[in-house]
Design an enzyme around this catalytic site. Structure first.
Site, PDB file in Angstrom:
ATOM      1  N   ASP A 168       0.854  -1.193   0.000  1.00 30.75           N
ATOM      2  CA  ASP A 168       0.000   0.000   0.000  1.00 30.75           C
ATOM      3  C   ASP A 168       0.886   1.239   0.000  1.00 30.75           C
ATOM      4  O   ASP A 168       2.121   1.139   0.101  1.00 30.75           O
ATOM      5  CB  ASP A 168      -0.965   0.002   1.211  1.00 30.75           C
ATOM      6  N   TYR A 221     -13.981   5.890 -13.825  1.00 33.71           N
ATOM      7  CA  TYR A 221     -13.813   4.668 -13.019  1.00 33.71           C
ATOM      8  C   TYR A 221     -14.305   3.444 -13.803  1.00 33.71           C
ATOM      9  O   TYR A 221     -13.628   2.413 -13.873  1.00 33.71           O
ATOM     10  CB  TYR A 221     -14.603   4.845 -11.727  1.00 33.71           C
ATOM     11  N   THR A 236     -17.019  -0.217   2.650  1.00 36.59           N
ATOM     12  CA  THR A 236     -15.598  -0.010   2.974  1.00 36.59           C
ATOM     13  C   THR A 236     -15.399   1.497   3.173  1.00 36.59           C
ATOM     14  O   THR A 236     -16.302   2.287   2.873  1.00 36.59           O
ATOM     15  CB  THR A 236     -14.693  -0.456   1.808  1.00 36.59           C
TER      16      THR A 236
HETATM   17  N1  LIG Z   1     -16.227  -0.617  -2.012  1.00 34.88           N
HETATM   18  C1  LIG Z   1     -16.920  -0.956  -3.083  1.00 34.88           C
HETATM   19  O1  LIG Z   1     -18.157  -0.853  -3.118  1.00 34.88           O
HETATM   20  C2  LIG Z   1     -16.223  -1.480  -4.304  1.00 34.88           C
HETATM   21  C3  LIG Z   1     -17.013  -2.021  -5.322  1.00 34.88           C
HETATM   22  C4  LIG Z   1     -16.394  -2.530  -6.459  1.00 34.88           C
HETATM   23  C5  LIG Z   1     -15.026  -2.491  -6.580  1.00 34.88           C
HETATM   24  N2  LIG Z   1     -14.274  -1.950  -5.574  1.00 34.88           N
HETATM   25  C6  LIG Z   1     -12.831  -1.940  -5.771  1.00 34.88           C
HETATM   26  O2  LIG Z   1     -12.209  -2.600  -4.695  1.00 34.88           O
HETATM   27  C7  LIG Z   1     -10.894  -2.094  -4.526  1.00 34.88           C
HETATM   28  C8  LIG Z   1     -10.682  -1.760  -3.058  1.00 34.88           C
HETATM   29  O3  LIG Z   1     -11.625  -0.769  -2.714  1.00 34.88           O
HETATM   30  P1  LIG Z   1     -12.100  -0.508  -1.218  1.00 34.88           P
HETATM   31  O4  LIG Z   1     -13.551  -0.239  -1.287  1.00 34.88           O
HETATM   32  O5  LIG Z   1     -11.576  -1.568  -0.328  1.00 34.88           O
HETATM   33  O6  LIG Z   1     -11.384   0.897  -0.962  1.00 34.88           O
HETATM   34  P2  LIG Z   1     -10.455   1.454   0.228  1.00 34.88           P
HETATM   35  O7  LIG Z   1     -10.326   2.886  -0.082  1.00 34.88           O
HETATM   36  O8  LIG Z   1     -10.971   1.005   1.544  1.00 34.88           O
HETATM   37  O9  LIG Z   1      -9.058   0.715  -0.037  1.00 34.88           O
HETATM   38  C9  LIG Z   1      -8.256   1.015  -1.150  1.00 34.88           C
HETATM   39  C10 LIG Z   1      -6.797   0.867  -0.754  1.00 34.88           C
HETATM   40  O10 LIG Z   1      -6.001   1.089  -1.934  1.00 34.88           O
HETATM   41  C11 LIG Z   1      -4.910   1.899  -1.569  1.00 34.88           C
HETATM   42  N3  LIG Z   1      -4.388   2.626  -2.726  1.00 34.88           N
HETATM   43  C12 LIG Z   1      -4.948   3.684  -3.379  1.00 34.88           C
HETATM   44  N4  LIG Z   1      -4.133   4.103  -4.346  1.00 34.88           N
HETATM   45  C13 LIG Z   1      -3.041   3.299  -4.329  1.00 34.88           C
HETATM   46  C14 LIG Z   1      -1.856   3.238  -5.081  1.00 34.88           C
HETATM   47  N5  LIG Z   1      -1.609   4.124  -6.064  1.00 34.88           N
HETATM   48  N6  LIG Z   1      -0.939   2.292  -4.783  1.00 34.88           N
HETATM   49  C15 LIG Z   1      -1.171   1.405  -3.783  1.00 34.88           C
HETATM   50  N7  LIG Z   1      -2.267   1.413  -3.026  1.00 34.88           N
HETATM   51  C16 LIG Z   1      -3.197   2.357  -3.292  1.00 34.88           C
HETATM   52  C17 LIG Z   1      -5.464   2.838  -0.508  1.00 34.88           C
HETATM   53  O11 LIG Z   1      -4.411   3.419   0.261  1.00 34.88           O
HETATM   54  C18 LIG Z   1      -6.353   1.903   0.281  1.00 34.88           C
HETATM   55  O12 LIG Z   1      -5.644   1.264   1.330  1.00 34.88           O
HETATM   56  C19 LIG Z   1     -10.768  -0.908  -5.474  1.00 34.88           C
HETATM   57  O13 LIG Z   1     -10.100  -1.304  -6.665  1.00 34.88           O
HETATM   58  C20 LIG Z   1     -12.200  -0.552  -5.773  1.00 34.88           C
HETATM   59  O14 LIG Z   1     -12.352   0.078  -7.015  1.00 34.88           O
HETATM   60  C21 LIG Z   1     -14.842  -1.450  -4.440  1.00 34.88           C
END
Ligand SMILES: NC(=O)c1ccc[n+]([C@@H]2O[C@H](COP(=O)([O-])OP(=O)(O)OC[C@H]3O[C@@H](n4cnc5c(N)ncnc54)[C@H](O)[C@@H]3O)[C@@H](O)[C@H]2O)c1
Length: 251
Positions: A37, A157, A192
């Site tokens: 991260d 996105y 999240t």
């Molecule tokens: N939460 C949802 O509803 C949802 C739905 C579909 C897809 N997603 C996808 O799931 C994944 C995780 O999302 P989440 O909801 O857990 O979000 P979150 O914000 O809780 O976690 C994302 C993590 O990615 C890290 N991050 C961001 N940019 C980064 C980079 N350049 N290099 C390394 N780490 C980086 C952040 O520091 C964070 O710890 C994402 O790809 C998101 O698009 C989430």
């Protein structure tokens, strides 16, 4: 328990949300995991490491910006220098951008693509090179429901997440006979930190296409990701698996 015993790998964006849940579930299944991260998320990442070690699991934190090519190479090297092989990789790091298409700044569009799409490509590039050396492996990319269809305000996105499915299928096709499987999950609305900051109205809008009228939990995505990383899914490659409470079924 033990689905990932003697398996070594990484999860990007592992300090929070879905990535954190994946790291914990994988460690509970006996896998050793490097939690990658940003430096700004180091404390949260170290907390996940502590939590995993508290139940006897194996984990370490590694600072990595997935948008940076050298960081992706270094991350794979870290896993190999710690554990000797890369058996699984979860390309999960991602950011959101909530704005109508014509109001999107080009710089913001570029940032979303750089992290979500190019970051996944760079990760896969170095992960595949290593997996070819160590006799195969499993890659799981985190796409989204927005990778399968349009979602209001998520144009950039959605483009990045559709692109991830293209990378997933390409990787699956090209390396199927090298023992490398590449799959994607397409989560629906998951509660999240990324979701918590949205307005209640927008949260309702995101949940509304799902058959199940509730948010998913990060652990429910992690369970699918862990299975896709394991040998239990040995004949599954190239899929874009919805984890969305029936959202995809209603389209
Ligand atoms: N939460 C949802 O509803 C949802 C739905 C579909 C897809 N997603 C996808 O799931 C994944 C995780 O999302 P989440 O909801 O857990 O979000 P979150 O914000 O809780 O976690 C994302 C993590 O990615 C890290 N991050 C961001 N940019 C980064 C980079 N350049 N290099 C390394 N780490 C980086 C952040 O520091 C964070 O710890 C994402 O790809 C998101 O698009 C989430």
């Amino acid at each position: 328990m033990g689905m990932l015993k003697d398996k070594y790998g990484l999860v990007t964006g592992g300090a929070s949300g879905i990535g954190r849940a994946c790291a914990i579930r994988i460690a509970r299944e006996g896998g050793a995991v490097v939690i990658a991260d940003l430096e700004s998320s180091r404390d949260k990442g170290e907390d996940v490491v502590k939590e995993i070690r508290s139940f006897g699991g194996t984990a370490t934190f590694f600072c990595c910006d997935v948008a940076n090519e050298a960081d992706n190479a270094a991350l794979v090297n870290e896993v190999v220098s710690l554990y000797g092989a890369l058996n699984f990789a979860i390309n999960n790091a991602g950011i959101g951008l909530y704005v109508r298409l014509a109001d999107t700044d080009a710089a913001d569009f570029d940032r979303v693509i750089a992290i979500n799409l190019r970051g996944t490509f760079l990760g896969m590039k170095y992960q595949i090179k290593q997996m070819l050396k160590n006799g195969g492996g499993a890659i799981v990319n985190n796409s989204s429901s927005a990778g399968l269809r349009a979602v209001n305000l998520l144009g950039a996105y959605s483009a990045s997440k559709h692109g991830i499915l293209g990378l997933t299928k390409s990787g699956a096709l090209e390396y199927a006979n090298d023992g490398i499987r590449v799959n994607a999950v397409c989560p629906g609305a998951i509660m999240t930190p990324l979701m918590e900051v949205q307005s209640v109205e927008y949260q309702k809008e995101l949940v509304s296409p799902q058959a199940m009228s509730r948010f998913g939990q990060p652990e429910e995505v992690a369970a699918v990701v862990t299975w896709l990383c394991s040998d239990e899914s040995s004949f599954v490659t190239g899929v874009s698996m919805p984890v969305d409470g029936g959202g995809d079924a209603s389209y």
